[in-house]
Design a protein around this motif. Structure first.
Motif, short mmCIF file in Angstrom:
data_model
loop_
_atom_site.label_atom_id
_atom_site.label_comp_id
_atom_site.label_asym_id
_atom_site.label_seq_id
_atom_site.Cartn_x
_atom_site.Cartn_y
_atom_site.Cartn_z
N THR A 65 0.85 -1.33 0.08
CA THR A 65 -0.13 0.06 0.07
C THR A 65 0.72 1.29 0.02
N ALA A 66 0.48 2.27 -0.87
CA ALA A 66 1.03 3.58 -0.84
C ALA A 66 0.19 4.65 -1.06
N THR A 67 0.67 5.67 -0.36
CA THR A 67 -0.23 6.89 -0.52
C THR A 67 0.06 7.65 -1.78
N ARG A 68 -0.81 7.80 -2.70
CA ARG A 68 -0.87 8.33 -3.98
C ARG A 68 -1.65 9.91 -4.01
N THR A 69 -1.32 10.90 -4.67
CA THR A 69 -2.17 12.04 -4.76
C THR A 69 -2.77 12.26 -6.01
N ILE A 70 -3.93 12.31 -6.19
CA ILE A 70 -4.84 12.36 -7.67
C ILE A 70 -5.43 13.91 -7.43
N SER A 71 -5.61 14.28 -8.68
CA SER A 71 -6.29 15.54 -8.85
C SER A 71 -7.25 15.34 -9.42
N ILE A 72 -8.79 15.93 -9.57
CA ILE A 72 -9.86 15.72 -10.04
C ILE A 72 -10.44 16.98 -10.27
N LEU A 73 -10.45 17.58 -11.57
CA LEU A 73 -11.07 18.93 -11.60
C LEU A 73 -10.48 19.85 -10.66
N GLY A 74 -9.20 19.88 -10.59
CA GLY A 74 -8.33 21.00 -9.41
C GLY A 74 -8.50 20.65 -8.04
N CYS A 75 -9.18 19.69 -7.79
CA CYS A 75 -9.07 19.22 -6.40
C CYS A 75 -8.14 17.99 -6.14
N ARG A 76 -7.33 18.21 -5.11
CA ARG A 76 -6.47 17.13 -4.72
C ARG A 76 -6.66 16.35 -3.72
N TYR A 77 -6.54 14.88 -4.03
CA TYR A 77 -7.09 13.88 -2.99
C TYR A 77 -5.79 13.10 -2.71
N HIS A 78 -5.85 12.86 -1.07
CA HIS A 78 -4.51 12.12 -0.82
C HIS A 78 -5.18 10.54 -0.27
#
Length: 224
Positions: A65-78
């Motif tokens: 398991t690893a923490t990834r950061t994604i961005s959806i329409l300008g909002c970042r989620y960890h």
């Protein structure tokens, strides 16, 4: 960065990650969100006991398991994604529930319950098959004789079921008969549909037996 750069469009509902440029399938039926392994992950030795099996019986390698950061329409989620060597990443119910994201199937949007904003979902042709059960010695047997191991007892809708199996219940005394009880319109419709399907498969048929008992229909936790 993920190990691949040219990502094909996945199936079902998906949304694009602006960081990895990947199309992320949105699946509320899955419990764990999955991300593709990076180049560094691929250099590691995968777990020896994978818990995920593809639809064709192939084990899927897991890299922890690893923490990834994604961005959806300008909002970042960890989020701590499970790293698996699959064709597509996956946003599942754990990620959606934690961030208050819903799936509006009718309007094909992803509403955010916190901000009341919504994001447009795209669609693909169909989801790939993944199961969590490893194949066993009976899998090849079931797949090798599909005409035998099937719920239908008849070969076609026009033919009657051919078998020599009869069940007999030894009884004493006169038949027990219970008067019919009315069902709600929805339950009546569901009951008719269920009996029609069993009759189509040859599991049961209409009869004029003097025995009768009341029918109890209970709603399942999924609403069916």
């Amino acid at each position: 960065m993920a190990a691949k750069s040219n990502f094909p469009r996945p199936a079902g509902f998906f949304i694009r990650d602006e960081i990895s440029k990947q199309h992320l399938p949105v699946n509320t039926g899955a419990m764990q969100s999955v991300f593709l392994p990076s180049e560094e992950d691929l250099e590691k030795i995968p777990d020896s006991t994978p818990t995920l099996i593809a639809g064709n019986g192939t084990p899927i390698c897991m890299y922890g398991t690893a923490t990834r950061t994604i961005s959806i329409l300008g909002c970042r989620y960890h989020w701590p994604f499970v790293i698996r060597e699959v064709k597509f990443p996956l946003l599942s119910s754990d990620f959606l529930g934690h961030h208050g994201l819903l799936v509006d199937v009718g309007r094909q949007r992803l509403p955010d319950t916190g901000t009341c904003h919504s994001r447009q979902l795209s669609t693909g042709p169909g989801m790939p098959t993944i199961c969590s059960t490893a194949p066993n010695s009976y899998t090849s047997l079931l797949q090798g004789f599909p005409d035998v191991f099937k719920p239908e007892l008849r070969q076609s809708s026009a033919a009657s079921a051919k078998h020599s199996i009869f069940h007999h219940i030894t009884t004493t005394g006169p038949p027990t008969y219970a008067k019919f009880r009315r069902l709600s319109p929805q339950k009546l419709q569901d009951a008719k549909r269920a009996f029609a399907e069993m009759e189509r498969m040859g599991v049961c048929k209409k009869a004029s037996s003097p025995w009768a008992s009341p029918l109890h229909i209970v709603k399942k936790s999924d609403g069916s």
